[in-house]
Write an enzyme that holds these catalytic residues in place. Sequence first.
Site, PDB file in Angstrom:
ATOM      1  N   ILE A  15       0.856  -1.188   0.000  1.00 13.00           N
ATOM      2  CA  ILE A  15       0.000   0.000   0.000  1.00 13.00           C
ATOM      3  C   ILE A  15       0.889   1.234   0.000  1.00 13.00           C
ATOM      4  O   ILE A  15       1.731   1.401   0.896  1.00 13.00           O
ATOM      5  CB  ILE A  15      -0.925   0.021   1.229  1.00 13.00           C
ATOM      6  CG1 ILE A  15      -1.823  -1.226   1.238  1.00 13.00           C
ATOM      7  CG2 ILE A  15      -1.771   1.296   1.255  1.00 13.00           C
ATOM      8  CD1 ILE A  15      -2.592  -1.419   2.527  1.00 13.00           C
ATOM      9  N   PHE A  16       0.723   2.087  -1.000  1.00 14.72           N
ATOM     10  CA  PHE A  16       1.572   3.271  -1.119  1.00 14.72           C
ATOM     11  C   PHE A  16       0.876   4.497  -0.545  1.00 14.72           C
ATOM     12  O   PHE A  16      -0.278   4.794  -0.874  1.00 14.72           O
ATOM     13  CB  PHE A  16       1.910   3.530  -2.590  1.00 14.72           C
ATOM     14  CG  PHE A  16       2.743   4.773  -2.812  1.00 14.72           C
ATOM     15  CD1 PHE A  16       4.064   4.837  -2.382  1.00 14.72           C
ATOM     16  CD2 PHE A  16       2.204   5.876  -3.453  1.00 14.72           C
ATOM     17  CE1 PHE A  16       4.825   5.977  -2.585  1.00 14.72           C
ATOM     18  CE2 PHE A  16       2.964   7.020  -3.668  1.00 14.72           C
ATOM     19  CZ  PHE A  16       4.276   7.069  -3.226  1.00 14.72           C
ATOM     20  N   TYR A  18       1.291   8.747   0.223  1.00 16.99           N
ATOM     21  CA  TYR A  18       2.020   9.944  -0.190  1.00 16.99           C
ATOM     22  C   TYR A  18       1.543  11.185   0.563  1.00 16.99           C
ATOM     23  O   TYR A  18       2.045  12.287   0.350  1.00 16.99           O
ATOM     24  CB  TYR A  18       1.847  10.167  -1.698  1.00 16.99           C
ATOM     25  CG  TYR A  18       0.391  10.267  -2.119  1.00 16.99           C
ATOM     26  CD1 TYR A  18      -0.239  11.495  -2.199  1.00 16.99           C
ATOM     27  CD2 TYR A  18      -0.352   9.124  -2.414  1.00 16.99           C
ATOM     28  CE1 TYR A  18      -1.573  11.599  -2.564  1.00 16.99           C
ATOM     29  CE2 TYR A  18      -1.680   9.213  -2.792  1.00 16.99           C
ATOM     30  CZ  TYR A  18      -2.284  10.452  -2.854  1.00 16.99           C
ATOM     31  OH  TYR A  18      -3.609  10.550  -3.206  1.00 16.99           O
ATOM     32  N   GLY A  19       0.561  11.019   1.449  1.00 17.55           N
ATOM     33  CA  GLY A  19       0.058  12.116   2.288  1.00 17.55           C
ATOM     34  C   GLY A  19       0.230  11.755   3.738  1.00 17.55           C
ATOM     35  O   GLY A  19       1.334  11.464   4.194  1.00 17.55           O
ATOM     36  N   GLU A 151     -10.066   6.557   3.849  1.00 20.46           N
ATOM     37  CA  GLU A 151      -9.746   7.205   2.578  1.00 20.46           C
ATOM     38  C   GLU A 151     -10.942   7.278   1.610  1.00 20.46           C
ATOM     39  O   GLU A 151     -11.077   8.261   0.884  1.00 20.46           O
ATOM     40  CB  GLU A 151      -8.592   6.452   1.898  1.00 20.46           C
ATOM     41  CG  GLU A 151      -7.343   6.318   2.746  1.00 20.46           C
ATOM     42  CD  GLU A 151      -6.673   7.646   3.024  1.00 20.46           C
ATOM     43  OE1 GLU A 151      -6.892   8.607   2.263  1.00 20.46           O
ATOM     44  OE2 GLU A 151      -5.919   7.720   4.007  1.00 20.46           O
TER      45      GLU A 151
END
Length: 263
Positions: A15-16, A18-19, A151
């Site tokens: 799971i990537f 970026y925030g 999310e």
Amino acid sequence: MKPQDIIKEKSSLWIFGYGSLVWKPDFEYKRRKIGYIRGYKRRFWHGDDFHRGDKEKVRFAATPGTQVFPADSDPLGVRSCIFRCRLQYVVVKYEAFSCWLLSSHCRCFCSLQPARVVTLIADEEACTWGVAYEVTECQVEASLQYLNMREVVQGGYITEMVEFIPKDGHGSVLSLVYIATPDNPIYLGPASDGEIAAQIAMCRGNTGHNIEYLVRLAEFMRHHCPEVEDGHLFSIETAVLNIFSNCRELRSNDRKSLLLEVI
């Protein structure tokens, strides 16, 4: 792509983030790696009306020396306030919830409004750095259930699969990523650095102040990816700092302390 479709026949998943996921995953994982994905750029173009902002936007006028709140109450739960004075934003701290204005003809903007958080925008020439987490076995279903609420339900993001390239160079992996698109009802879209900074400076939600979100992300990039110049992120951080530098009592050489002081 639905979480149940991702889970099928998978004993592990990357799971990537970026925030906020780069410093606050809040789910169990086996390991994590710092790295990047290609074909996307990070932008503060998405709205947040739960974690770092609110669904309502409340404004009220004030004059120099006016006590905005009674001394024994703080109805908005905030410790600082933004005033727009002749097109310049000034931060004023509360002293026993009394507000001291630095200029006349000011209007007070409270912190109740959608915040600015990051999403990914397609750009063939760009790459975005962050953290990929490997979840295995029972962690897969638990993490996806949690992230679906955080999310998708609360943030309005959708899921995609992207190629993640670790910083250590030990091979790429397919990774799940959450992206907000323009058809999302709370998608805010592009704005100037100053406009984004002013919005971030005003907002607070259930998870905390919008400034914290910005600061933690900028600190992650400086600490873990010092060779990467994230122009959009750092220019907004600078714009927020400029807002606070207008208030004499908040001046500091420590960027992080200066911003976190008003959270």
